[in-house]
Design a protein around this motif. Structure first.
Motif, PDB file in Angstrom:
ATOM      1  N   THR A  27       0.815  -1.219   0.000  1.00 55.64           N
ATOM      2  CA  THR A  27       0.000   0.000   0.000  1.00 55.64           C
ATOM      3  C   THR A  27       0.847   1.266   0.000  1.00 55.64           C
ATOM      4  O   THR A  27       0.316   2.353  -0.213  1.00 55.64           O
ATOM      5  CB  THR A  27      -0.943   0.041   1.220  1.00 55.64           C
ATOM      6  OG1 THR A  27      -0.172   0.146   2.414  1.00 55.64           O
ATOM      7  CG2 THR A  27      -1.838  -1.194   1.264  1.00 55.64           C
ATOM      8  N   TYR A  28       2.159   1.142   0.253  1.00 59.28           N
ATOM      9  CA  TYR A  28       3.013   2.322   0.251  1.00 59.28           C
ATOM     10  C   TYR A  28       3.219   2.794  -1.182  1.00 59.28           C
ATOM     11  O   TYR A  28       3.565   2.022  -2.073  1.00 59.28           O
ATOM     12  CB  TYR A  28       4.367   2.022   0.911  1.00 59.28           C
ATOM     13  CG  TYR A  28       5.344   3.154   0.722  1.00 59.28           C
ATOM     14  CD1 TYR A  28       5.119   4.389   1.314  1.00 59.28           C
ATOM     15  CD2 TYR A  28       6.464   3.005  -0.090  1.00 59.28           C
ATOM     16  CE1 TYR A  28       6.002   5.428   1.111  1.00 59.28           C
ATOM     17  CE2 TYR A  28       7.349   4.041  -0.281  1.00 59.28           C
ATOM     18  CZ  TYR A  28       7.115   5.259   0.312  1.00 59.28           C
ATOM     19  OH  TYR A  28       7.967   6.304   0.097  1.00 59.28           O
ATOM     20  N   ASP A  29       3.028   4.096  -1.386  1.00 57.30           N
ATOM     21  CA  ASP A  29       3.236   4.719  -2.701  1.00 57.30           C
ATOM     22  C   ASP A  29       4.613   5.380  -2.692  1.00 57.30           C
ATOM     23  O   ASP A  29       4.830   6.358  -1.972  1.00 57.30           O
ATOM     24  CB  ASP A  29       2.144   5.768  -2.951  1.00 57.30           C
ATOM     25  CG  ASP A  29       2.312   6.492  -4.274  1.00 57.30           C
ATOM     26  OD1 ASP A  29       3.272   6.202  -5.030  1.00 57.30           O
ATOM     27  OD2 ASP A  29       1.475   7.366  -4.569  1.00 57.30           O
ATOM     28  N   ARG A  86       5.207   9.159  -2.596  1.00 59.20           N
ATOM     29  CA  ARG A  86       4.831   9.937  -1.420  1.00 59.20           C
ATOM     30  C   ARG A  86       5.872   9.728  -0.313  1.00 59.20           C
ATOM     31  O   ARG A  86       6.607   8.741  -0.319  1.00 59.20           O
ATOM     32  CB  ARG A  86       3.452   9.520  -0.938  1.00 59.20           C
ATOM     33  CG  ARG A  86       2.402   9.703  -2.040  1.00 59.20           C
ATOM     34  CD  ARG A  86       1.026   9.429  -1.545  1.00 59.20           C
ATOM     35  NE  ARG A  86       0.701  10.262  -0.398  1.00 59.20           N
ATOM     36  CZ  ARG A  86      -0.102  11.316  -0.449  1.00 59.20           C
ATOM     37  NH1 ARG A  86      -0.655  11.668  -1.588  1.00 59.20           N
ATOM     38  NH2 ARG A  86      -0.375  12.011   0.630  1.00 59.20           N
ATOM     39  N   TRP A 136       3.373   7.485   6.219  1.00 57.59           N
ATOM     40  CA  TRP A 136       2.803   6.140   6.066  1.00 57.59           C
ATOM     41  C   TRP A 136       3.200   5.279   7.253  1.00 57.59           C
ATOM     42  O   TRP A 136       2.378   4.586   7.850  1.00 57.59           O
ATOM     43  CB  TRP A 136       3.297   5.529   4.745  1.00 57.59           C
ATOM     44  CG  TRP A 136       2.774   4.163   4.465  1.00 57.59           C
ATOM     45  CD1 TRP A 136       1.589   3.848   3.866  1.00 57.59           C
ATOM     46  CD2 TRP A 136       3.410   2.914   4.762  1.00 57.59           C
ATOM     47  NE1 TRP A 136       1.450   2.485   3.772  1.00 57.59           N
ATOM     48  CE2 TRP A 136       2.554   1.890   4.318  1.00 57.59           C
ATOM     49  CE3 TRP A 136       4.614   2.563   5.361  1.00 57.59           C
ATOM     50  CZ2 TRP A 136       2.869   0.532   4.451  1.00 57.59           C
ATOM     51  CZ3 TRP A 136       4.926   1.220   5.499  1.00 57.59           C
ATOM     52  CH2 TRP A 136       4.056   0.226   5.048  1.00 57.59           C
TER      53      TRP A 136
END
Length: 178
Positions: free
Chosen positions: A64-66, A69, A74
């Motif tokens: 789920t980490y982008d 960003r 996060w």
């Protein structure tokens, strides 16, 4: 933070691509950061469990980490949710309030006994002292003591018997002197 949060973002991006070494480094650095994070927020007995729960959550949610960003927001979000979970669990656990005047046992005799026992065991042959310490004091079985020391089970028994006989003789001799 060894390499800073930008470095953590790069390490997480590399982990998302399946690179094991950067992922190991990231988890090692995060473990240190999470330990400090929880040490300021939880009782010491709960810190290690909270760190482990968070590292597992990071592992499960790493997809789920982008990478476009920042990493730290996060990370803090995951850590915060796990912190809240831990606080809820602590609130559900039964606690008993301690009285203001709690009795504390005097440990002098136990400490003195421990010192005397250590001195007495020091007078024995090392194999005898170790056999007695493992089986009679620490509660290991003869088989477990055998595995730990490399002595056969029957030798463990002989060493205990001879060692205890020698201890009894030393104590008796000292009682006669006094």
């Amino acid at each position: 933070m060894s390499g800073g949060e930008n470095e953590w973002g790069r390490l997480m991006a590399a982990a998302q691509e399946g690179q094991a070494a950067p992922y190991r480094r990231l988890l090692d650095e995060l473990r240190q950061w999470l330990t400090r994070f929880y040490a300021r927020r939880l009782p010491p007995a709960f810190v290690d469990d909270a760190v482990q729960d968070t590292l597992i959550a990071i592992h499960e949610k790493r997809h789920t980490y982008d990478p476009e960003r920042p990493f730290k927001p996060w990370l803090v979000a995951v850590a915060r949710y796990k912190w809240i979970d831990r606080l809820r669990a602590m609130g559900r656990s039964a606690t008993e309030e301690l009285p203001e005047e709690i009795a504390v046992d005097d440990h002098e005799s136990a400490v003195t006994s421990s010192i005397v026992l250590t001195e007495l065991l020091g007078e024995l042959k090392p194999a005898q002292a170790e056999a007695i310490r493992l089986v009679k004091i620490e509660g290991y079985s003869v088989e477990e003591a055998s595995a730990r020391t490399g002595q056969s089970g029957s030798l463990i028994k002989v060493n205990i018997h001879r060692g205890l006989a020698r201890l009894a003789a030393m104590v008796q001799k000292q009682a006669d002197v006094e």
